[in-house]
Design an enzyme around this catalytic site. Sequence first.
Site, PDB file in Angstrom:
ATOM      1  CB  CYS A  50      -0.919   0.012   1.163  1.00 46.16           C
ATOM      2  SG  CYS A  50      -0.214  -0.098   2.712  1.00 46.16           S
ATOM      3  CG  HIS A 305      -4.006   0.506   4.485  1.00 41.25           C
ATOM      4  ND1 HIS A 305      -3.513  -0.394   3.629  1.00 41.25           N
ATOM      5  CD2 HIS A 305      -4.808   1.400   4.256  1.00 41.25           C
ATOM      6  CE1 HIS A 305      -4.089  -0.008   2.671  1.00 41.25           C
ATOM      7  NE2 HIS A 305      -4.988   1.085   2.768  1.00 41.25           N
TER       8      HIS A 305
END
Length: 1208
Positions: A50, A305
């Site tokens: 990510c 994330h």
Amino acid sequence: MFGDLFEEDFSFISNNHCGKGKKSKPRDSEPPAPRDFTNLSGIKNQGGTCYLNSLLQTLLFTPEFREALFSLGPEELGTLDDSSKPDAKVRIIPLQLQRLFAQLLLLDQQAASTTDLTESFGWNSHEEMRQHDVQELNRILFSALETSLVGTSGHDLINRLYHGIVVNQIVCKECKNVSERQEDFLDLTVAVKGVAGLEEALWNMYVEEEYFENENLYRCGACDKLVEASKSAKLRKLPPFLTISLLRFNFDFEKCERYKETSCYTFPIQINLRPFCEQTEMDDSEYMYELFSVIIHKGGCYGGHYHVYIRDVDELGNWQLQEEDRLIEDKPLRETENAEEIENPLAVLKGIFSEYLQNHPQIFHFSPDENKVGLKEKQKLLFMSDSQGQDLQSRPQKNDVQWKAEKKPTRLRDSSAGHHWFDLNDSKVQPIKEKDIEKQFQGKESAYMLFYRKSQLKRPPEARGNPRYQIPEHLLNEMNAANTELQKKRVECDSANNGIDLHLHLSSCYKFHNGALHPSLTWKESVVDLTIDRRKTLGDLRQSVFQMLESWEGDMILSIAKPLPAGLHLYQILDGDELTLDGVGLADGTDIFVWNGKEVGGTKVMTGPDHEPVVVNVLRLAEYNEGGKGQHFTESQHVFSCSTKLGDLHRALAPSGGIILKNSSGPDKEAKNWEVFREEDMKETVKSVGLTDGCSVLILDSHDQSFVNVSSGNLTAFTYDISWLQVKNFCRTEDEEKPVKITATIETVMSDIKRKAIRELQLEEELANDSCLRPVSRNGKLLSPVPEDYTVKEAELKMGSLLGLCHGKAPTSTQLFLYFIVGSDQNASPEMEIVVEETASVKECLNLMLEKSGLSGDNWHLRRIDWCYEAGEALSQENATLKELNVCRGDTLVITEGKLPPKGFLKIPIWWFKSSSHRKHGENAEDKVNGLTYKMEALQVSSAGDSPEYIHTDTDLCYAGSIEIAGEASLEDLKMQVLTLPCCQKQIVPLPSFLRAWTVDNKRPGKLLRNNKQQLNDYKLGARVEICIEPLQKEENLGPHELLLRVQMAIPGERDYYDSMDLVWDISKECTTWALRQRVASHYCLPVDKIEIAKYFPERFEWLPISSWTQQISKKKQKKKQESLQSAPYHLKDGDVIGVKNLLLDDTKDFSTVRDDIGKEKQRQLALEKKKSQQAERLQDHVFSEEKLSIKHRKPEVALSINVGVFR
């Protein structure tokens, strides 16, 4: 910086289940989903990428970077098609980045894949699953791009767009002398802790001064003394794009742990950098920057994330909020505007001006929020030309960036439709409002990197809303072809996903008997398959059936049917021709019966769930016992409608005065209790009392009722539980047969089960004398037969397990059923079976096996198979019985070639080895050496002396034979005996000391055997040792502290080496880097500081440089004990290859050869295949337990790197 920040959060993953009737297809076969309403493409997460996805999206939405990259053509970068050519200079990283950007802009898919890009980085599957810091990636990716673009017109791409300069100055208070130092930067790192926002952080860095005074003075070079001074820093050069990294992760020295700074940290949409610059005399517009990207981190130090907020500068996406969000937002805004118009007297004047301006749209234009007005571009240029006497020309382009000529106000911009923001979260893209950025000022989910662009940067009108702008023609063609292929696959997939296969059963091919429909012919001949789209109607289905059955007469009724154990049963009739097939519940594989709706073959058919036929197993106590022990039952099957009354069932099955008992544990469980049906139950139906297909009922006559305790209604006098075993016919292999269930108890004899199975399978009774029952394992393998005089308990069979009825007599209880193979290679030799007496000797067993396998001679012996399924321990006592050696039923033995040596003797395979140091330069490995032929294809033999088999290897080994020698013999005796082998007798060896002995490890020389007088037992060679002998040109007798190395000098200007030479190094004093460098330098008569050395690891095709760090450490530290080269990471040992570089002729630091590149590529291909197989396994079974998800173990930190080729 923070090596593996951060682990991905997988809590959102769930298992996908195929819906009823939908065809299960692998996800890889389906085309990717098209773009959603935003018309922007996301990027797939490979497991932990990510951080990479967020940075790549930022670079994509930096149009100037994107277009500069697209401007580099194949003539400069090469093509991906040439990447496999050895001499082609292909710049893979920028090519893959171009291709990824083109996919994100033009390919109609929801998310693009970065697999090709990460492979060009040299990343493996572990790297893709490991998350890193996006700030670290930003610097490493820019460095990799700069290296990849050396020698092209884009060599300064990164510097043009992102390079800035900071100047640090120290001013002497006395002489005013200024000492300054410049620092280049591609991104600015600013503090977060203790700072309210970005402006305050920049003020602290570039406005406030640090003073040297009191005890902390500065030595001035001009004054040549300690003086008071002031220190400051300023921005000397501003880049077109300013990247700011926020230091949100810190270390708590009191708690000795990392933590994330989550306090509020503000940053503006527009910022004026004039106060922080060295030169401030230019116009304000030179210092104005606008925010266009915010990379956000959600989580803590050890898990989280990344996603990114991006402003769509070129308006490539469709920005549209959800309707309810827009209504919620607009309502208070309208109320506020209405209130202001009533209270503000200027509102009327504003309305008059607005009406006038709107009536002249050819001259004026409004901003999208209608709060600003300006002259249109054409009118503006005419006005300026008239007022100044000449046309105003835009400034010349510089660095491929266009600049606006007109000034813009320095105040912050209001959110408007022209500045659309999107949240790009891996594959998901959604529009957001500009004010949503304020939510990322603080908290666990907060801004981590900020990207600003100069307000003066101007985009050409043709780039607005045009994703094809400046994309090269070859990429446009590739994307067009890919879109065409995607559309084709989606059409095919749509047809496949909505197509259902229906099985049509024609009434003319069926007859009704025993409560159900049965085909007159075979099932295949009675069923017609029809494929139809589930979105079509029942009328379409009826029309298709009519077309298939041209001869059909009368009414056609379609009923849903279901195959049951008793036969085919009909349910509801399909009515309503306007209804879709999906709407009425027709799924893939549905059975439909085509009939007149009344009768089949003249018999009325009852339909619906209330008339389902049920197959009941009826058990009765046998009058005699065939097996001679245990209890025996007869079994038969009867079919009843589920609406049948128990009274009718009782009259049909039980004699007068008899009773019926039901197995209350069900058909698939061990029967623990049998429940009696009482008189009051006789009015119930089969369905209401829970009798279903496969249920068993027990019929007891009046004289058997002593077994029943009628008061409790339970069967109490039986000793053993009644259950069943499955038996499948393996005597016939041409037809696939279903197994039959045989009722049994744990005391049922296996011979009875076999007789029942033969009757149920309708086989010939004579088969009973030439057949046996063999358990079937889970993977379908037939295990050893069960003796027929065993009970189920003695055979250790579990109830419900599967048995195979096979040809051949079963062994008795005194016989052993054994498997055996010839040689340890299962692929070369099939597994065979044999039955022998357990009192047979090993020799007798071996002779029987040789006879069955068609072998002869006495040069064979038997070995057990080990847990790796390889030949293991030898059965050396030929006269011992199999029972004495604990050989059990079902064991596997290996017939191995060669006689076993006598006790105390070793049988050793001998290889002849010649190193490259004993060959002339350029001599092929297949050339003759001293009359003996060497081959690159060495021979591999088993430890027991199997016949040699050719296998490919890279060592100069040739199989010479095998010898038998006592373990008490010396190494010198072994060398003497080797010379007696036929292929070695022609060798001229004066003494055994002219031979060098090695053990063989992984088809290479391993451990060096020294000291000719030492006994072989002292070396602890083991039973499966192999030895290679190396001839020498001179006598050798190495001492215990002498290390034998093979050194080879690199050929200047080539990626190759001269032949290796033996180097004996005395390590009795020290085994350090410096000592080795001295020994190698003296061997080649070179200065120590003019050589570089490295150890070769052939299994990895890698060279590890042995650095000269000991030359730079202090004398005090040199007195300490140096690290030995025999420990990690070098593990130096006899026979290691040491590469040498002569820096006087060759200053390159690369030790690798072309052969190493080929070897690494093969290893990479093997790793990719392994990765694909692992991914397939993960797709089959991807289940995460709640407990495992809650515990996240910290992984060791690994530095992030990107591998780039050499293009200088």
